[in-house]
Enzyme design. Structure first.
Site, PDB file in Angstrom:
ATOM      1  N   TYR A 173       0.820  -1.221   0.000  1.00  0.00           N
ATOM      2  CA  TYR A 173       0.000   0.000   0.000  1.00  0.00           C
ATOM      3  C   TYR A 173       0.854   1.271   0.000  1.00  0.00           C
ATOM      4  CZ  TYR A 173      -2.418   3.968   1.994  1.00  0.00           C
ATOM      5  OH  TYR A 173      -2.871   5.240   2.222  1.00  0.00           O
TER       6      TYR A 173
ATOM      7  N   SER B 162      -5.225  14.523   8.811  1.00  0.00           N
ATOM      8  CA  SER B 162      -6.030  13.895   7.767  1.00  0.00           C
ATOM      9  C   SER B 162      -7.517  14.157   8.017  1.00  0.00           C
ATOM     10  CB  SER B 162      -5.763  12.394   7.714  1.00  0.00           C
ATOM     11  OG  SER B 162      -5.898  11.852   8.991  1.00  0.00           O
TER      12      SER B 162
ATOM     13  N   CYS C 154      -9.210  16.752   7.080  1.00  0.00           N
ATOM     14  CA  CYS C 154      -9.522  18.162   7.378  1.00  0.00           C
ATOM     15  C   CYS C 154      -9.487  19.040   6.124  1.00  0.00           C
ATOM     16  CB  CYS C 154      -8.556  18.708   8.422  1.00  0.00           C
ATOM     17  SG  CYS C 154      -8.751  17.955  10.037  1.00  0.00           S
ATOM     18  N   GLY C 155      -9.428  18.432   4.940  1.00  0.00           N
ATOM     19  CA  GLY C 155      -9.598  19.193   3.704  1.00  0.00           C
ATOM     20  C   GLY C 155      -8.350  19.822   3.127  1.00  0.00           C
ATOM     21  N   LYS C 156      -7.198  19.165   3.280  1.00  0.00           N
ATOM     22  CA  LYS C 156      -5.950  19.725   2.745  1.00  0.00           C
ATOM     23  C   LYS C 156      -5.986  19.810   1.211  1.00  0.00           C
ATOM     24  CE  LYS C 156      -1.911  17.705   3.927  1.00  0.00           C
ATOM     25  NZ  LYS C 156      -2.379  16.478   4.326  1.00  0.00           N
TER      26      LYS C 156
ATOM     27  N   ASN D 189      -8.611  19.747  -0.735  1.00  0.00           N
ATOM     28  CA  ASN D 189      -9.659  20.688  -1.163  1.00  0.00           C
ATOM     29  C   ASN D 189      -9.162  22.129  -1.117  1.00  0.00           C
ATOM     30  OD1 ASN D 189     -11.414  18.583  -1.542  1.00  0.00           O
ATOM     31  ND2 ASN D 189     -12.560  18.901   0.352  1.00  0.00           N
TER      32      ASN D 189
ATOM     33  N   ASP E 232       0.401  18.109   0.004  1.00  0.00           N
ATOM     34  CA  ASP E 232       0.713  17.188   1.103  1.00  0.00           C
ATOM     35  C   ASP E 232       2.035  17.445   1.826  1.00  0.00           C
ATOM     36  OD1 ASP E 232      -0.110  14.932   2.651  1.00  0.00           O
ATOM     37  OD2 ASP E 232       1.333  13.696   1.583  1.00  0.00           O
TER      38      ASP E 232
ATOM     39  N   SER F  31      -9.715   4.811   0.126  1.00  0.00           N
ATOM     40  CA  SER F  31      -9.392   4.586  -1.287  1.00  0.00           C
ATOM     41  C   SER F  31      -8.752   5.841  -1.878  1.00  0.00           C
ATOM     42  CB  SER F  31     -10.643   4.183  -2.066  1.00  0.00           C
ATOM     43  OG  SER F  31     -11.677   5.126  -1.882  1.00  0.00           O
TER      44      SER F  31
ATOM     45  N   SER G   5     -15.307  26.458  -1.138  1.00  0.00           N
ATOM     46  CA  SER G   5     -14.812  27.644  -1.852  1.00  0.00           C
ATOM     47  C   SER G   5     -14.931  28.918  -1.015  1.00  0.00           C
ATOM     48  CB  SER G   5     -15.548  27.814  -3.190  1.00  0.00           C
ATOM     49  OG  SER G   5     -16.928  27.972  -2.971  1.00  0.00           O
TER      50      SER G   5
END
Length: 600
Positions: A214, A265, A267-269, A271, A290, A380, A507
């Site tokens: 993985y 993780s 928390c919308g990084k 996005n 990241d 995923s 946004s």
């Protein structure tokens, strides 16, 4: 062997020989990083059932991969930091003695590649010609890893050439840990869950990973090199390796700044990194979602590069509403892992559309029924090339990096923490980072609403004692020649008494970035000093068109003294795990906040 004639670096050659003798592969292949090689390996994996080619009408040159059900995520309990003393690894890492661990791994790796090909993967984290960059060589028996490394790193012939005959490289050894006896049929996803080990040796900056195929456990350039090894190197070399996105932000007047932001993780990084502004005239461009390597430049400012070459994004929750740029990025030349498959050869995951298409095959390859378990695994992923991002910043490949004007820390908090606030000083900013925590969801940790501390969002990734890491951050303020960026805290996730989010997010988060932009420009009257930092002056914060009621606005921008006293207490209690190693400046900041809150 053919591979050895193409390698001029004697040190590399002798290491490969040593590994081959230990692991006994049937073949050795030097990877050149070409598209032809990628296509060939994908075709090979199609033939073994590892890859399913998606319908090219929807996703040209894209594949679905299904992992084993017990190899779906990073395995913290099997991730080790090996330093000469346990104190150097600290209380937040799993420590093992380097010599003992090497002996243990030697036994695991003995004969582990029997019946498989050993792939030699030269890779570079960061632009090849950058002073930031680190070259590694991963030896792996997984073609899935080779193809993923081509997307996620600069990989192949150019990197090998840059090493010359004596260049420095990091040794990264990986095996799925499933040798094949003569005539034994392979499985579509070989792994060895009972013997998983992801091990970092800080004495020689090497990684050995066994048993998992993985992402973060097997693509060793990512978390292993770019964070766990790099953070340790950065401490002694005067720079920072951080779990952060990097964005460029341009205002309607054409002025541009760069921000980095650190979130745990979920928390919308991604996005935020790919945000599409609704406010007229604003532009957000992505350098990375990241990892950031941050170094002082000649002018005293801090410069950041993204050492990666691709995105390894969480698929569930990604949609045209939440992140249209991410969907555009992974439309072609991408690998999807553990998502669902539609009847017409497209991919699907929870949140992609309101209603799931039917029929669906779930991530385990079984027919999916609505109302049961998720069709796509919650972790995923899509692996997609960075250069395909529609909002990619022109400086994404700059060898010197981009100058940071702001560093942002955030978490998922339903109460107490305001929408945005600015640190009063660098030391206060480091305290905000050290005190970061997120409210867990039931899906993540069984107990809804439990606070999980994750300092700087680096808890799983800091390669040494976190208290020393806090001290390293603080040391930047001691260098008077540096022009340090301002530090901010944000929280998109405040809720009201009915459990509804107070802030629309996505946004609309640009409005918060607009205020941060203005503060880095020196606008004084848009903020008010409080014990916890500078908070927006509500009259000067852009809320136009949001239709938020007064109570909501006050909750988003106020200091809940009682809540903050409990917060400071909670942070102080957590930091006790570091004992006397916890820097005094952080303790002093917490005491200052406490005493100012009591005076209010």
């Amino acid at each position: 062997m053919v591979w050895s004639t193409n390698i001029k670096h004697e040190g590399l050659k002798s290491w490969i020989d040593e590994v081959a003798k230990l692991t006994t592969p049937k073949d050795i292949r030097l990877c050149d990083g070409s598209d032809t090689e990628y296509d060939e390996l994908c075709t090979l994996m199609e033939s073994t059932g590892t890859m399913i080619r998606l319908n090219p009408e929807f996703h040209p040159n894209c594949f679905l991969v299904r992992s084993s059900a017990d190899d779906v995520a990073r395995v913290e309990q099997f991730t080790f930091i090996c330093t000469s003393t346990e104190a150097e690894a600290g209380p937040t890492n799993n420590w093992r003695d380097p010599q003992e661990m090497r002996r243990e791994l030697h036994q695991l790796f003995r004969g582990c590649m029997q019946g498989r090909t050993l792939y030699i993967v030269p890779f570079c984290m960061g632009p090849l010609d950058s002073p930031f960059s680190i070259v590694g060589v991963e030896l792996t028996d997984s073609p899935y890893v080779v193809c993923s490394m081509k997307i996620m790193t600069r990989m192949g012939d150019d990197v090998l050439r840059s090493l010359g005959t004596s260049g420095k490289f990091l040794k990264c050894l990986h095996s799925v840990g499933k040798p094949l006896s003569p005539g034994e049929a392979d499985v579509s996803w070989p792994c060895n869950p009972k013997s998983m080990r992801i091990v970092h040796f800080q004495d020689d900056s090497s990684v050995m990973s066994f048993g998992s195929g993985y992402g973060g456990n097997a693509l060793l350039g990512k978390k292993c090199v770019a964070l766990r090894l790099a953070s340790y190197m950065a401490k002694s070399q005067g720079w920072l390796a951080e779990h952060m996105l990097i964005i460029g932000i341009t205002n309607p007047e054409g002025k541009k700044k760069y921000f980095s932001a650190s979130f745990p993780s979920a928390c919308g990084k991604t996005n935020l990194a790919m945000l599409m502004p609704k406010l007229p005239g604003w532009k957000i461009e992505c350098i990375g979602d990241d990892i950031a390597w941050i170094r002082p430049g000649r002018d005293g400012r801090l410069y950041a590069v993204n050492p990666e070459y691709g995105f390894f994004g969480v698929a569930p929750g990604t949609s045209e509403r939440t992140n249209p740029n991410a969907l555009a990025t992974c439309r072609s030349n991408s690998i999807f892992t553990n998502v669902a498959l539609t009847a017409d050869g497209d991919v699907w995951w929870e949140g992609l559309t309101e209603q799931p298409p039917e029929p669906l095959t779930d991530w385990l390859g079984k027919p999916w029924k609505p109302g049961g378990s998720p069709a796509a695994h919650p972790n995923s992923r899509f692996t997609a090339p960075l250069r395909q991002c529609p909002s990619l910043d022109p400086e994404w490949n700059s060898p010197q990096g981009v100058p940071l004007d702001a560093i942002i820390f955030g978490g998922r908090r339903s109460e107490t923490i305001p929408l945005v606030y600015e640190a009063l000083s660098w030391e206060h900013g480091v305290t905000i980072g050290a005190g970061m925590s997120s409210t867990t969801t039931a899906a993540i940790v069984g107990q809804l609403g439990k606070l999980r501390h994750d300092p700087f969002a680096m808890l799983p990734f800091c390669g040494y004692n976190m208290a020393y890491y806090f001290q390293h951050w603080l040391s930047f303020a001691e260098n008077r020649s540096l022009k340090l960026p301002k530090i901010f805290g944000v929280n998109w996730f405040r809720k009201n008494n009915q459990g509804e989010f107070l802030w629309p997010g996505f946004s609309e988060n640009l409005r918060v970035l607009e205020w941060i932009f203005q503060r880095t420009d020196g606008l004084e009257d848009i903020a008010e000093r409080t014990p916890i930092g500078y908070l927006p002056n509500i009259q000067k914060f852009n809320l136009n068109g949001l239709n938020l009621d007064l109570q909501t606005v006050q909750e988003l921008f106020s200091v809940d003294a009682e809540g903050w006293l409990a917060e400071v207490e909670n942070i102080g209690e957590y930091l006790k795990i570091f004992g006397s190693d916890c820097p005094q400046q952080i303790t002093d900041e917490l005491l200052r906040i406490k005493s100012e809150l009591k005076e209010k």
